[in-house]
Design a protein around this motif. Structure first.
Motif, PDB file in Angstrom:
ATOM      1  N   ILE A  45       0.837  -1.202   0.000  1.00 48.49           N
ATOM      2  CA  ILE A  45       0.000   0.000   0.000  1.00 48.49           C
ATOM      3  C   ILE A  45       0.870   1.249   0.000  1.00 48.49           C
ATOM      4  CG2 ILE A  45      -1.680   1.354   1.317  1.00 48.49           C
ATOM      5  CD1 ILE A  45      -2.896  -1.224   2.318  1.00 48.49           C
ATOM      6  N   SER A  46       0.570   2.158  -0.915  1.00 52.03           N
ATOM      7  CA  SER A  46       1.220   3.461  -0.972  1.00 52.03           C
ATOM      8  C   SER A  46       0.175   4.530  -0.713  1.00 52.03           C
ATOM      9  CB  SER A  46       1.877   3.684  -2.341  1.00 52.03           C
ATOM     10  OG  SER A  46       2.376   4.993  -2.452  1.00 52.03           O
ATOM     11  N   ASP A  47       0.285   5.216   0.395  1.00 50.13           N
ATOM     12  CA  ASP A  47      -0.733   6.206   0.760  1.00 50.13           C
ATOM     13  C   ASP A  47      -0.667   7.471  -0.082  1.00 50.13           C
ATOM     14  OD1 ASP A  47      -1.887   4.654   2.762  1.00 50.13           O
ATOM     15  OD2 ASP A  47      -0.427   5.320   4.252  1.00 50.13           O
ATOM     16  N   SER A  48       0.526   7.812  -0.586  1.00 49.76           N
ATOM     17  CA  SER A  48       0.653   9.113  -1.243  1.00 49.76           C
ATOM     18  C   SER A  48       1.393   9.092  -2.571  1.00 49.76           C
ATOM     19  CB  SER A  48       1.358  10.103  -0.302  1.00 49.76           C
ATOM     20  OG  SER A  48       2.645   9.617   0.066  1.00 49.76           O
ATOM     21  N   LEU A  49       2.275   8.123  -2.802  1.00 49.24           N
ATOM     22  CA  LEU A  49       3.044   8.111  -4.046  1.00 49.24           C
ATOM     23  C   LEU A  49       2.147   7.665  -5.197  1.00 49.24           C
ATOM     24  CD1 LEU A  49       6.031   8.681  -4.738  1.00 49.24           C
ATOM     25  CD2 LEU A  49       6.430   6.222  -4.636  1.00 49.24           C
ATOM     26  N   SER A  50       2.035   8.488  -6.216  1.00 51.58           N
ATOM     27  CA  SER A  50       1.126   8.198  -7.325  1.00 51.58           C
ATOM     28  C   SER A  50       1.627   7.032  -8.165  1.00 51.58           C
ATOM     29  CB  SER A  50       0.974   9.426  -8.224  1.00 51.58           C
ATOM     30  OG  SER A  50       2.166   9.639  -8.977  1.00 51.58           O
ATOM     31  N   ALA A  51       0.715   6.476  -8.967  1.00 50.17           N
ATOM     32  CA  ALA A  51       1.089   5.383  -9.854  1.00 50.17           C
ATOM     33  C   ALA A  51       2.189   5.796 -10.837  1.00 50.17           C
ATOM     34  CB  ALA A  51      -0.142   4.864 -10.598  1.00 50.17           C
ATOM     35  N   PRO A  52       2.082   6.939 -11.532  1.00 46.54           N
ATOM     36  CA  PRO A  52       3.163   7.319 -12.451  1.00 46.54           C
ATOM     37  C   PRO A  52       4.505   7.526 -11.748  1.00 46.54           C
ATOM     38  CG  PRO A  52       1.170   8.512 -12.995  1.00 46.54           C
ATOM     39  CD  PRO A  52       0.909   7.838 -11.683  1.00 46.54           C
ATOM     40  N   GLU A  53       4.480   8.042 -10.525  1.00 45.12           N
ATOM     41  CA  GLU A  53       5.747   8.212  -9.794  1.00 45.12           C
ATOM     42  C   GLU A  53       6.380   6.856  -9.477  1.00 45.12           C
ATOM     43  OE1 GLU A  53       5.307  12.260  -7.188  1.00 45.12           O
ATOM     44  OE2 GLU A  53       3.847  10.668  -6.772  1.00 45.12           O
ATOM     45  N   MET A  54       5.554   5.882  -9.101  1.00 46.05           N
ATOM     46  CA  MET A  54       6.077   4.541  -8.863  1.00 46.05           C
ATOM     47  C   MET A  54       6.610   3.929 -10.154  1.00 46.05           C
ATOM     48  SD  MET A  54       3.545   2.840  -5.983  1.00 46.05           S
ATOM     49  CE  MET A  54       1.976   3.190  -6.792  1.00 46.05           C
TER      50      MET A  54
END
Length: 342
Positions: A45-54
């Protein structure tokens, strides 16, 4: 589809921190009986990192591992299953700007969980037709930590995870050689994933959450009324795709050492996919997928990177990747590992 001289030259992944299903039960997010039956241990789970950033983080790793210069890339294909950012914006070009930063085409391939596998096929076709460039960058990412998704209850078949995967596809060698890809669809089954939800206006534009279980409930009620759903067994559709891939690769199912499959509950994984095509749980990556959740199109490539980087497969080993997407469509890719991790 049979391929020659097409390779995965680099793999990269980004998997955020894990939240255990036990913690989810204690927090009231997940039913304890459902958890027990699912066999699932945790989810990324990523609370704040967006999909494009990942996706950018995964892509940078894949590019570094490939050793291929930016000017050798001819295109970037990005896949996702859920919303990526502002409407009318291009996540693919955001990823391109923050990785290769070259003036090449960048586009999204929207095919749900099968998007990255289909991107692989499209990349192979493009490389065959473009002698000026030797590589294509693939990415896939999703983040379900949004107000309109309850990752714990929206589907009884899996828990949605966040994360990203990337692959560099080239003609110049690398980690694995692509032998073949087989696909099969059962288009009448699109109605199963639609249920009684209107096509217009799109649900997200009126603040309606993602709920696959509501669509399942609709078809169960229709079935009780005597209206048979447009159903084929997913395993039979997958078997057709597998048969094509095996024939084109020139191998038998017994030649496959490991299987990279999507993350799903234990019963769903066995009943809908592994058992119908004759593969055991041990041949797959259950011990990995039960920990990270279903990260949509990135799923099986995260699994492949896990197998390769932990040396569970090595040169000469045949690996099968399979996915399924709404539609319904199944895809199978067969690879031969050609290098060990550094």
């Amino acid at each position: 589809m049979k391929f020659d001289d097409v390779y995965l030259s680099g793999l990269g992944t980004f998997v955020p921190d894990l939240v255990t299903t036990e913690q989810a039960v204690q927090s009231g997010w997940y039913d304890s009986d459902v958890r027990e039956a699912s066999g699932l241990e945790s989810v990324a789970i990523s609370d704040s990192l967006s999909a494009p950033e990942m996706a950018v983080l995964a892509a940078k790793e894949a590019i570094r591992r490939s050793g291929i210069a930016a000017e050798e890339f001819g295109a970037l294909f990005h896949s996702s299953a859920y919303h990526q950012g502002p409407d009318g914006w291009s996540p693919a070009h955001y990823i391109l700007t923050n990785t290769l930063n070259t003036p090449i085409t960048a586009m999204e391939i929207k095919q749900g969980c099968q998007g990255l596998l289909s991107s692989l096929a499209i990349s192979a076709h493009r490389l065959a037709c473009d002698s000026r460039k030797s590589a294509i960058l693939l990415t896939a990412a999703d983040n379900y930590s949004t107000p309109l998704v309850d990752r714990w209850t929206t589907s009884r078949l899996s828990i949605f995870g966040d994360g990203a995967a990337s692959a560099v596809v080239s003609r110049t060698g690398g980690i694995a050689k692509l032998l073949s890809i087989g696909t099969r669809s059962a288009p009448a089954m699109e109605a199963l994933h639609r249920g009684n939800e209107p096509i217009f206006p799109p649900a997200v534009t009126v603040g309606k959450g993602l709920d696959y279980e509501a669509r399942v409930k609709f078809w169960m009620e229709e079935w009780a009324k005597g209206n048979t759903p447009p159903m084929e067994h997913p395993g039979e559709v997958l078997q057709s795709a597998l048969d094509e891939a095996l024939e084109d690769a020139g191998i038998a199912a017994s030649d496959i050492k490991r299987v990279c499959h999507p993350s799903a509950t234990l019963d769903a994984l066995r009943d809908q996919f592994l058992d119908p095509i004759g593969f055991s749980l041990d041949s797959g990556i259950w011990e990995h997928t039960r920990k990270v959740g279903h990260i949509s199109a990135a799923d099986v490539f995260i699994g492949l990177e896990h197998l390769w980087s932990t040396r569970q497969v090595g040169p000469g080993d045949k690996v099968m990747l399979f996915t399924g997407s709404p539609g319904f469509e199944a895809g199978v890719a067969i690879l031969e590992i050609v290098a060990e991790p550094a």
